[in-house]
Design a protein around this motif. Sequence first.
Motif, mmCIF file in Angstrom:
data_model
loop_
_atom_site.group_PDB
_atom_site.id
_atom_site.type_symbol
_atom_site.label_atom_id
_atom_site.label_comp_id
_atom_site.label_asym_id
_atom_site.label_seq_id
_atom_site.Cartn_x
_atom_site.Cartn_y
_atom_site.Cartn_z
ATOM 1 N N LYS A 1 -19.871 19.420 -50.490
ATOM 2 C CA LYS A 1 -18.621 20.157 -50.318
ATOM 3 C C LYS A 1 -18.378 20.810 -51.698
ATOM 4 O O LYS A 1 -18.523 20.332 -52.754
ATOM 5 C CB LYS A 1 -17.299 19.138 -50.222
ATOM 6 C CG LYS A 1 -17.445 18.349 -48.730
ATOM 7 C CD LYS A 1 -16.078 17.634 -48.526
ATOM 8 C CE LYS A 1 -16.220 17.006 -47.110
ATOM 9 N NZ LYS A 1 -14.925 16.230 -46.911
ATOM 10 N N ALA A 2 -17.922 22.090 -51.571
ATOM 11 C CA ALA A 2 -17.535 22.805 -52.679
ATOM 12 C C ALA A 2 -16.280 23.390 -52.630
ATOM 13 O O ALA A 2 -15.785 23.887 -51.470
ATOM 14 C CB ALA A 2 -18.751 23.812 -52.824
ATOM 15 N N ILE B 1 -28.826 23.285 -55.437
ATOM 16 C CA ILE B 1 -28.758 21.946 -55.541
ATOM 17 C C ILE B 1 -30.265 21.501 -54.536
ATOM 18 O O ILE B 1 -30.286 22.040 -53.677
ATOM 19 C CB ILE B 1 -27.489 21.227 -55.026
ATOM 20 C CG1 ILE B 1 -26.463 21.627 -55.776
ATOM 21 C CG2 ILE B 1 -27.625 19.591 -54.751
ATOM 22 C CD1 ILE B 1 -24.962 21.368 -55.066
ATOM 23 N N ILE B 2 -30.857 20.606 -55.185
ATOM 24 C CA ILE B 2 -31.998 20.131 -54.266
ATOM 25 C C ILE B 2 -31.530 18.879 -53.475
ATOM 26 O O ILE B 2 -30.965 17.773 -54.175
ATOM 27 C CB ILE B 2 -33.202 19.858 -55.175
ATOM 28 C CG1 ILE B 2 -33.443 20.870 -56.273
ATOM 29 C CG2 ILE B 2 -34.480 19.401 -54.421
ATOM 30 C CD1 ILE B 2 -33.902 22.177 -55.400
ATOM 31 N N ILE B 3 -31.550 18.969 -52.118
ATOM 32 C CA ILE B 3 -31.432 18.034 -51.163
ATOM 33 C C ILE B 3 -32.634 17.238 -50.950
ATOM 34 O O ILE B 3 -33.509 18.147 -50.297
ATOM 35 C CB ILE B 3 -30.465 18.480 -50.019
ATOM 36 C CG1 ILE B 3 -29.315 19.168 -50.715
ATOM 37 C CG2 ILE B 3 -29.971 17.449 -49.204
ATOM 38 C CD1 ILE B 3 -28.182 18.239 -51.477
ATOM 39 N N SER C 1 -25.897 28.678 -48.775
ATOM 40 C CA SER C 1 -27.050 29.282 -48.369
ATOM 41 C C SER C 1 -27.281 28.643 -46.925
ATOM 42 O O SER C 1 -28.031 29.131 -46.280
ATOM 43 C CB SER C 1 -27.960 29.116 -49.311
ATOM 44 O OG SER C 1 -28.305 27.967 -49.796
ATOM 45 N N LEU C 2 -26.933 27.481 -46.708
ATOM 46 C CA LEU C 2 -27.598 26.690 -45.459
ATOM 47 C C LEU C 2 -26.188 26.129 -44.682
ATOM 48 O O LEU C 2 -25.026 25.856 -45.453
ATOM 49 C CB LEU C 2 -28.254 25.215 -45.825
ATOM 50 C CG LEU C 2 -29.561 25.436 -46.439
ATOM 51 C CD1 LEU C 2 -30.286 24.019 -46.605
ATOM 52 C CD2 LEU C 2 -30.451 26.331 -45.249
ATOM 53 N N GLU C 3 -25.979 26.371 -43.423
ATOM 54 C CA GLU C 3 -25.007 25.791 -42.591
ATOM 55 C C GLU C 3 -25.086 24.455 -42.389
ATOM 56 O O GLU C 3 -26.443 24.010 -42.414
ATOM 57 C CB GLU C 3 -24.974 26.643 -41.486
ATOM 58 C CG GLU C 3 -24.721 28.218 -41.457
ATOM 59 C CD GLU C 3 -24.453 29.034 -40.267
ATOM 60 O OE1 GLU C 3 -24.724 28.107 -39.198
ATOM 61 O OE2 GLU C 3 -24.059 30.124 -40.349
ATOM 62 N N ALA C 4 -24.140 23.703 -42.001
ATOM 63 C CA ALA C 4 -24.221 22.259 -41.639
ATOM 64 C C ALA C 4 -25.228 22.196 -40.554
ATOM 65 O O ALA C 4 -25.020 22.974 -39.612
ATOM 66 C CB ALA C 4 -22.905 22.029 -41.365
ATOM 67 N N GLY C 5 -25.953 21.121 -40.512
ATOM 68 C CA GLY C 5 -27.064 20.843 -39.690
ATOM 69 C C GLY C 5 -28.051 19.804 -40.110
ATOM 70 O O GLY C 5 -27.810 19.256 -41.115
ATOM 71 N N PHE C 6 -29.004 19.693 -39.202
ATOM 72 C CA PHE C 6 -30.020 18.706 -39.473
ATOM 73 C C PHE C 6 -31.381 19.440 -39.840
ATOM 74 O O PHE C 6 -31.804 20.240 -39.376
ATOM 75 C CB PHE C 6 -30.369 17.749 -38.448
ATOM 76 C CG PHE C 6 -29.286 16.898 -37.941
ATOM 77 C CD1 PHE C 6 -29.105 15.642 -38.474
ATOM 78 C CD2 PHE C 6 -28.272 17.299 -37.114
ATOM 79 C CE1 PHE C 6 -28.070 14.975 -38.315
ATOM 80 C CE2 PHE C 6 -27.160 16.458 -36.717
ATOM 81 C CZ PHE C 6 -27.127 15.188 -37.317
ATOM 82 N N TYR C 7 -31.998 19.125 -41.096
ATOM 83 C CA TYR C 7 -32.945 19.793 -41.621
ATOM 84 C C TYR C 7 -34.133 18.721 -41.816
ATOM 85 O O TYR C 7 -33.730 17.644 -42.123
ATOM 86 C CB TYR C 7 -32.727 20.900 -43.033
ATOM 87 C CG TYR C 7 -31.760 21.755 -42.671
ATOM 88 C CD1 TYR C 7 -32.008 23.187 -42.327
ATOM 89 C CD2 TYR C 7 -30.267 21.572 -42.684
ATOM 90 C CE1 TYR C 7 -31.066 23.788 -42.037
ATOM 91 C CE2 TYR C 7 -29.333 22.359 -42.385
ATOM 92 C CZ TYR C 7 -29.892 23.598 -42.161
ATOM 93 O OH TYR C 7 -28.762 24.749 -41.919
ATOM 94 N N GLN D 1 -34.501 20.510 -48.849
ATOM 95 C CA GLN D 1 -33.792 21.610 -49.026
ATOM 96 C C GLN D 1 -33.081 22.042 -50.220
ATOM 97 O O GLN D 1 -32.774 21.284 -50.986
ATOM 98 C CB GLN D 1 -32.898 21.650 -47.857
ATOM 99 C CG GLN D 1 -33.290 21.282 -46.392
ATOM 100 C CD GLN D 1 -34.255 22.340 -45.828
ATOM 101 O OE1 GLN D 1 -33.836 23.513 -46.134
ATOM 102 N NE2 GLN D 1 -35.177 21.941 -45.284
ATOM 103 N N THR D 2 -32.945 23.328 -50.590
ATOM 104 C CA THR D 2 -32.208 23.910 -51.742
ATOM 105 C C THR D 2 -31.055 24.517 -51.067
ATOM 106 O O THR D 2 -30.944 25.551 -50.236
ATOM 107 C CB THR D 2 -33.383 24.976 -52.470
ATOM 108 O OG1 THR D 2 -34.340 24.159 -52.738
ATOM 109 C CG2 THR D 2 -32.722 25.501 -53.659
ATOM 110 N N VAL D 3 -29.951 24.250 -51.573
ATOM 111 C CA VAL D 3 -28.806 24.697 -51.363
ATOM 112 C C VAL D 3 -28.143 25.537 -52.546
ATOM 113 O O VAL D 3 -28.008 25.086 -53.526
ATOM 114 C CB VAL D 3 -27.492 23.541 -51.141
ATOM 115 C CG1 VAL D 3 -26.301 24.091 -50.490
ATOM 116 C CG2 VAL D 3 -28.222 22.900 -49.800
ATOM 117 N N GLU D 4 -27.753 26.908 -52.186
ATOM 118 C CA GLU D 4 -27.180 27.545 -53.147
ATOM 119 C C GLU D 4 -25.642 27.808 -52.726
ATOM 120 O O GLU D 4 -25.324 27.991 -51.656
ATOM 121 C CB GLU D 4 -27.961 29.205 -53.382
ATOM 122 C CG GLU D 4 -29.249 29.036 -53.887
ATOM 123 C CD GLU D 4 -29.901 30.338 -53.976
ATOM 124 O OE1 GLU D 4 -29.462 31.290 -54.686
ATOM 125 O OE2 GLU D 4 -31.018 30.752 -53.511
#
Length: 247
Positions: free
Chosen positions: A231-232, A222-224, A179-185, A189-192
Amino acid sequence: MQKFSLFSVIMLIGTLSLSAQVVINEYSASNLESFVDSFGKTEDWIEVYNTSDSPFDIGGWHLSDKESKPMKWQIPAGTIIQANGYLVFHCSGRDMLINDELHTNFKLAQTKGTDILLLSNSDGDVQEMHTLDLTLVEHSRCRIEDGSDEWKISTSPSYGESNNESPQINRYTSTPDMSLEAGFYEGTQTVEIINNEANSILRYTLDGTNPTDISPEYTAPIIIEETTVVKAQSFSEDDLILPGKMD
């Protein structure tokens, strides 16, 4: 690698069969450690196969990586493929013959998504053409048996030899989506992660290493909370489908 010989075409008029057929039998665009050439390089390669019981003079035919340029590289005159034999071309860009090695004037690139593999005769008539489908490191695309119509992926390429006994798989698993592209946030963040492969288990890592079949299974977002490399990869329940590209 099976040897081949260069002779005068005149000497071979009485021995070559006009009905001999040559096909692309196998190719690798991911040769990083195997099959070293005379320059100490592990170049990508193309193998062709003579399906007939007579030698075939393939000199003057062409190989290319561009559909718009079917005559991009001409095979040297007098290049003979023995009956039911194999001939390997090194896609090094060197455009030369050295130590019985034939080097094309182009390289293979499977990451661009536009390259193809093409064999044409001396008149430039296309005999066959294939898209350069992705293969993982040290794998190849091959006919399941020499000269057959069906293709698979070989996990141990049979460079210059028969494909008939080589270990083969059907394909790789589809790449997952995040759900999120690689980058700086900033902030939490929550990643699906979406699994695009049926009948498979989606596994992931958070330390930058590649997932394995014992990595955690993805079951919930996943909570970041800090800098993390996620990686998946999908692991199929079918033994003939290997884990493919990661996200």
